[in-house]
Motif scaffolding. Structure first.
Motif, PDB file in Angstrom:
ATOM      1  N   ASP A  37      50.586  10.582   9.681  1.00 28.71           N
ATOM      2  CA  ASP A  37      51.608  11.016   8.730  1.00 28.71           C
ATOM      3  C   ASP A  37      51.501  12.515   8.525  1.00 28.71           C
ATOM      4  N   GLY A  38      52.628  13.199   8.620  1.00 28.47           N
ATOM      5  CA  GLY A  38      52.653  14.630   8.361  1.00 28.47           C
ATOM      6  C   GLY A  38      52.277  15.480   9.560  1.00 28.47           C
ATOM      7  N   PHE A  39      52.016  14.859  10.715  1.00 24.63           N
ATOM      8  CA  PHE A  39      51.674  15.618  11.921  1.00 24.63           C
ATOM      9  C   PHE A  39      52.931  15.751  12.779  1.00 24.63           C
ATOM     10  N   ALA A 136      24.568  28.956  18.508  1.00 19.79           N
ATOM     11  CA  ALA A 136      24.346  29.233  17.088  1.00 19.79           C
ATOM     12  C   ALA A 136      25.240  28.402  16.178  1.00 19.79           C
ATOM     13  N   GLU A 137      26.377  27.924  16.715  1.00 18.33           N
ATOM     14  CA  GLU A 137      27.315  27.211  15.859  1.00 18.33           C
ATOM     15  C   GLU A 137      28.259  26.344  16.690  1.00 18.33           C
ATOM     16  N   VAL A 138      28.943  25.455  15.957  1.00 21.57           N
ATOM     17  CA  VAL A 138      29.992  24.624  16.544  1.00 21.57           C
ATOM     18  C   VAL A 138      31.274  24.920  15.775  1.00 21.57           C
ATOM     19  N   ILE A 139      32.363  25.076  16.516  1.00 17.47           N
ATOM     20  CA  ILE A 139      33.665  25.393  15.931  1.00 17.47           C
ATOM     21  C   ILE A 139      34.624  24.251  16.220  1.00 17.47           C
ATOM     22  N   LEU A 140      35.470  23.948  15.241  1.00 22.46           N
ATOM     23  CA  LEU A 140      36.537  22.984  15.466  1.00 22.46           C
ATOM     24  C   LEU A 140      37.698  23.315  14.551  1.00 22.46           C
ATOM     25  N   HIS A 141      38.814  22.645  14.803  1.00 20.86           N
ATOM     26  CA  HIS A 141      40.020  22.789  13.983  1.00 20.86           C
ATOM     27  C   HIS A 141      40.525  21.409  13.600  1.00 20.86           C
ATOM     28  N   THR A 142      41.182  21.351  12.455  1.00 24.77           N
ATOM     29  CA  THR A 142      41.853  20.120  12.035  1.00 24.77           C
ATOM     30  C   THR A 142      43.060  20.505  11.193  1.00 24.77           C
ATOM     31  N   THR A 143      43.795  19.507  10.734  1.00 26.75           N
ATOM     32  CA  THR A 143      45.015  19.754   9.961  1.00 26.75           C
ATOM     33  C   THR A 143      44.998  18.910   8.692  1.00 26.75           C
ATOM     34  N   GLN A 144      45.910  19.223   7.796  1.00 30.74           N
ATOM     35  CA  GLN A 144      46.029  18.445   6.556  1.00 30.74           C
ATOM     36  C   GLN A 144      46.347  16.986   6.861  1.00 30.74           C
ATOM     37  N   ALA A 145      47.037  16.716   7.979  1.00 32.82           N
ATOM     38  CA  ALA A 145      47.400  15.345   8.341  1.00 32.82           C
ATOM     39  C   ALA A 145      46.175  14.524   8.769  1.00 32.82           C
ATOM     40  N   GLN A 147      43.132  13.823   7.369  1.00 37.98           N
ATOM     41  CA  GLN A 147      42.210  13.788   6.235  1.00 37.98           C
ATOM     42  C   GLN A 147      40.930  13.008   6.532  1.00 37.98           C
ATOM     43  N   VAL A 148      40.994  11.959   7.338  1.00 35.38           N
ATOM     44  CA  VAL A 148      39.783  11.202   7.672  1.00 35.38           C
ATOM     45  C   VAL A 148      38.820  12.100   8.440  1.00 35.38           C
ATOM     46  N   ALA A 149      39.343  12.802   9.448  1.00 35.96           N
ATOM     47  CA  ALA A 149      38.497  13.715  10.233  1.00 35.96           C
ATOM     48  C   ALA A 149      37.994  14.858   9.354  1.00 35.96           C
ATOM     49  N   TRP A 150      38.854  15.417   8.527  1.00 34.91           N
ATOM     50  CA  TRP A 150      38.490  16.532   7.645  1.00 34.91           C
ATOM     51  C   TRP A 150      37.284  16.128   6.797  1.00 34.91           C
ATOM     52  N   GLY A 151      37.353  14.947   6.183  1.00 33.15           N
ATOM     53  CA  GLY A 151      36.247  14.464   5.351  1.00 33.15           C
ATOM     54  C   GLY A 151      34.980  14.251   6.156  1.00 33.15           C
ATOM     55  N   LEU A 152      35.109  13.704   7.357  1.00 29.34           N
ATOM     56  CA  LEU A 152      33.953  13.517   8.233  1.00 29.34           C
ATOM     57  C   LEU A 152      33.273  14.848   8.517  1.00 29.34           C
ATOM     58  N   TYR A 153      34.050  15.845   8.885  1.00 32.70           N
ATOM     59  CA  TYR A 153      33.476  17.147   9.231  1.00 32.70           C
ATOM     60  C   TYR A 153      32.733  17.747   8.037  1.00 32.70           C
ATOM     61  N   LEU A 154      33.314  17.645   6.850  1.00 28.28           N
ATOM     62  CA  LEU A 154      32.638  18.165   5.658  1.00 28.28           C
ATOM     63  C   LEU A 154      31.328  17.417   5.408  1.00 28.28           C
ATOM     64  N   GLN A 168      50.310  26.651  14.703  1.00 26.09           N
ATOM     65  CA  GLN A 168      50.721  26.102  15.995  1.00 26.09           C
ATOM     66  C   GLN A 168      52.204  25.758  15.874  1.00 26.09           C
ATOM     67  N   GLN A 169      53.047  26.617  16.403  1.00 26.19           N
ATOM     68  CA  GLN A 169      54.503  26.461  16.270  1.00 26.19           C
ATOM     69  C   GLN A 169      54.880  26.243  14.805  1.00 26.19           C
ATOM     70  N   GLY A 170      54.314  27.058  13.920  1.00 24.47           N
ATOM     71  CA  GLY A 170      54.610  26.990  12.498  1.00 24.47           C
ATOM     72  C   GLY A 170      53.819  25.958  11.714  1.00 24.47           C
ATOM     73  N   PHE A 171      52.988  25.160  12.408  1.00 23.60           N
ATOM     74  CA  PHE A 171      52.197  24.102  11.765  1.00 23.60           C
ATOM     75  C   PHE A 171      50.791  24.631  11.492  1.00 23.60           C
ATOM     76  N   PRO A 172      50.309  24.617  10.217  1.00 23.90           N
ATOM     77  CA  PRO A 172      48.995  25.173   9.888  1.00 23.90           C
ATOM     78  C   PRO A 172      47.834  24.366  10.490  1.00 23.90           C
ATOM     79  N   VAL A 173      46.912  25.094  11.119  1.00 25.19           N
ATOM     80  CA  VAL A 173      45.710  24.513  11.710  1.00 25.19           C
ATOM     81  C   VAL A 173      44.519  25.240  11.093  1.00 25.19           C
ATOM     82  N   PHE A 174      43.509  24.474  10.635  1.00 25.74           N
ATOM     83  CA  PHE A 174      42.420  25.020   9.831  1.00 25.74           C
ATOM     84  C   PHE A 174      41.097  24.983  10.595  1.00 25.74           C
ATOM     85  N   GLY A 175      40.391  26.119  10.569  1.00 24.51           N
ATOM     86  CA  GLY A 175      39.130  26.247  11.291  1.00 24.51           C
ATOM     87  C   GLY A 175      37.925  25.856  10.459  1.00 24.51           C
TER      88      GLY A 175
END
Length: 182
Positions: A37-39, A136-145, A147-154, A168-175
């Protein structure tokens, strides 16, 4: 790959994608992302969905692996792309210029296997590969849509990193970043 710290409700095998599984993983990724939803939909971002359908081709890039989670019955549960060289990461924003880092993209789990620990196991396998590489680090991106992955990463210790955000074509992507060493 060892599943360091993963708590699974069912035993899973995390391994590299096999050539005969490329099409099935591509179909799974399209299904997972189109169902958020929302993607953006396949009609909104057809090139993105073409990339998802061909996720297996990432394995052809240098220092890049496509990992899958397989159930004890042999079912394809999910997948993720690990980047040992951020130059191969392929996102917008500044992530591709980060040195001494690994990247994670395109995590997806079959909806029928949600809450089995597959997403966590795939993420932790990538973190272990980054540790093994001495990064030294791991980088990833996710979106507001996502939320399950976002919570896992946190929960796994990733922190928001606004310097990696992009549109991404006007769609916010969060690092996000997970520091592996000071």
């Amino acid at each position: 790959l060892p599943l360091v710290g993963a708590r699974l409700t069912a035993p899973l095998t995390i391994r590299d994608l096999q050539p005969g599984e490329r099409a099935a993983l591509g179909r799974l990724m399209v299904e997972v992302y189109a169902g958020l939803d929302g993607f953006p939909t396949p009609a909104d971002q057809p090139k993105y969905y073409e990339m998802l359908a061909d996720i297996g081709s990432f394995a052809d890039k240098p220092s890049t692996r496509v990992l899958v989670a397989i159930s004890t019955e042999g079912a394809l549960v999910g997948g993720v792309v690990y980047f040992g060289d951020m130059a191969q990461y392929g996102s917008g924003g500044t992530a591709t210029t980060v040195k001494d880092a690994s990247g994670i993209r395109l995590l997806g789990v079959d909806p029928r296997f949600r809450n089995t620990g597959a997403g966590k196991a795939l993420t932790l396998a990538c973190v272990q590969l980054a540790r093994d590489a001495g990064h030294a680090e791991v980088i990833l991106h996710t979106t507001q849509a996502m939320q399950v992955a976002w919570g896992l990463y946190l929960r796994l210790g990733f922190v928001r990193s606004e310097d990696l955000d992009f549109l991404q074509q006007g769609f916010p992507v969060f690092g996000f970043r997970l520091k592996l060493k000071a």
